[in-house]
Design a protein around this motif. Structure first.
Motif, PDB file in Angstrom:
ATOM      1  N   SER A   1      58.818  41.519  -5.005  1.00 29.05           N
ATOM      2  CA  SER A   1      59.848  41.433  -6.052  1.00 29.05           C
ATOM      3  C   SER A   1      59.161  41.439  -7.409  1.00 29.05           C
ATOM      4  CB  SER A   1      60.669  40.141  -5.889  1.00 29.05           C
ATOM      5  OG  SER A   1      61.496  39.943  -7.013  1.00 29.05           O
ATOM      6  N   THR A   2      59.478  42.431  -8.235  1.00 30.44           N
ATOM      7  CA  THR A   2      58.792  42.528  -9.532  1.00 30.44           C
ATOM      8  C   THR A   2      59.131  41.333 -10.432  1.00 30.44           C
ATOM      9  OG1 THR A   2      60.557  43.884 -10.493  1.00 30.44           O
ATOM     10  CG2 THR A   2      58.733  45.055  -9.460  1.00 30.44           C
ATOM     11  N   SER A   3      60.369  40.827 -10.321  1.00 33.59           N
ATOM     12  CA  SER A   3      60.777  39.671 -11.128  1.00 33.59           C
ATOM     13  C   SER A   3      60.382  38.359 -10.476  1.00 33.59           C
ATOM     14  CB  SER A   3      62.304  39.687 -11.311  1.00 33.59           C
ATOM     15  OG  SER A   3      62.939  39.559 -10.048  1.00 33.59           O
TER      16      SER A   3
ATOM     17  N   SER B   1      64.479  37.700  -6.912  1.00 30.64           N
ATOM     18  CA  SER B   1      65.539  38.241  -6.053  1.00 30.64           C
ATOM     19  C   SER B   1      65.814  37.259  -4.915  1.00 30.64           C
ATOM     20  CB  SER B   1      65.120  39.601  -5.485  1.00 30.64           C
ATOM     21  OG  SER B   1      65.158  40.556  -6.512  1.00 30.64           O
TER      22      SER B   1
HETATM   23  O1  I22 Z   1      62.504  50.851  -8.692  1.00 26.81           O
HETATM   24  C1  I22 Z   1      63.186  50.252  -9.479  1.00 26.81           C
HETATM   25  C2  I22 Z   1      62.778  50.146 -10.921  1.00 26.81           C
HETATM   26  O2  I22 Z   1      61.577  50.839 -11.174  1.00 26.81           O
HETATM   27  C3  I22 Z   1      64.464  49.557  -9.088  1.00 26.81           C
HETATM   28  O3  I22 Z   1      65.048  50.221  -7.972  1.00 26.81           O
HETATM   29  C4  I22 Z   1      64.205  48.093  -8.744  1.00 26.81           C
HETATM   30  O4  I22 Z   1      63.351  48.022  -7.640  1.00 26.81           O
HETATM   31  C5  I22 Z   1      65.531  47.373  -8.452  1.00 26.81           C
HETATM   32  O5  I22 Z   1      66.248  47.241  -9.658  1.00 26.81           O
HETATM   33  C6  I22 Z   1      65.348  45.983  -7.817  1.00 26.81           C
HETATM   34  O6  I22 Z   1      66.600  45.457  -7.459  1.00 26.81           O
HETATM   35  C7  I22 Z   1      64.595  44.989  -8.688  1.00 26.81           C
HETATM   36  O7  I22 Z   1      64.390  43.789  -7.976  1.00 26.81           O
HETATM   37  P1  I22 Z   1      63.102  42.867  -8.144  1.00 26.81           P
HETATM   38  O8  I22 Z   1      61.884  43.748  -8.170  1.00 26.81           O
HETATM   39  O9  I22 Z   1      63.256  42.092  -9.419  1.00 26.81           O
HETATM   40  O10 I22 Z   1      63.127  41.957  -6.939  1.00 26.81           O
END
Ligand code: I22
Ligand code: ZN
Length: 193
Positions: free
Chosen positions: A120-122, A125
């Motif tokens: 999860s980038t943030s 999630s």
């Molecule tokens: O690939 C991308 C942005 O580069 C998006 O699909 C992104 O993964 C989605 O918005 C995700 O829902 C982001 O969730 P997270 O990484 O914060 O857990």
């Protein structure tokens, strides 16, 4: 077009700088995570991987490298992306809640000694955090692959690997570097010894 060139050059340089800083700051955690995955696979365990959006694609990408092959001709290794079965995902989201789509699968498939990798980038999630929480309760080793300040991941994973950037695309580019690096290290160590 000239503006695009400038913009592309800037993005490329940012991406390279983030990957370099990621390795410098996180090499200890990166190598430790590869050791845990190697240990689990050698002991007959497996790797469960999950995330949303681009990170769901990363989970599938990583599982494919382990199950098929990476750079060596060798036996398949057990890794499962929990992002692929639309019947399971929709049934859980529809009957319970989207926050449980990974945790229920972890409960069904996880065993003590396995490794759970939540991406999860943030770091915030809810479904990824719940997947890690359930994995921990069941005795899996939990790894959080994240970015920025790691969000809530540090409270949910045994090992948190953080890309030092606030930009989701740059974080994801470093995540793919991590995934290929770990596949290469684990594959070589497993089959060369
Ligand atoms: O690939 C991308 C942005 O580069 C998006 O699909 C992104 O993964 C989605 O918005 C995700 O829902 C982001 O969730 P997270 O990484 O914060 O857990
Ligand atoms: Zn993306």
């Amino acid at each position: 077009m000239e503006n695009w060139q400038k913009q592309a050059q800037k993005i490329l340089e940012e991406s390279l700088a983030v990957k370099k800083a990621f390795w410098e700051k996180q090499k200890g955690n990166i190598l430790r995570s590869a050791e845990e995955i190697l240990r689990a696979l050698k002991a007959g365990g497996k790797l469960l991987i999950f995330g949303n959006g681009g990170s769901a694609a990363d989970a599938q990408h990583m599982a494919a490298e382990f199950v098929n092959r990476f750079r060596l001709e060798r036996l398949p290794l057990p890794a499962i992306a929990l992002t692929t079965d639309t019947s399971i995902l929709t049934a859980i989201a529809n009957d319970y809640d989207f926050s449980q789509v990974f945790s229920k699968q972890v409960k069904a498939l996880g065993h003590p000694g396995d490794v759970a990798l939540g991406i999860s980038t943030s770091g915030n999630s809810e479904n990824v955090l719940q997947g890690l929480a359930t994995a921990r309760e069941l005795g899996l080793f939990t790894i959080g692959l994240t970015g920025g300040d790691g969000g809530k991941m540090p409270s949910y994973a045994d090992l948190v690997i953080t890309v030092p950037s606030r930009e989701t695309p740059r974080i994801q580019e470093a995540h793919i570097f991590y995934i290929h690096l770990v596949c290469e290290l684990v594959e070589e160590a497993y089959f060369a010894s």
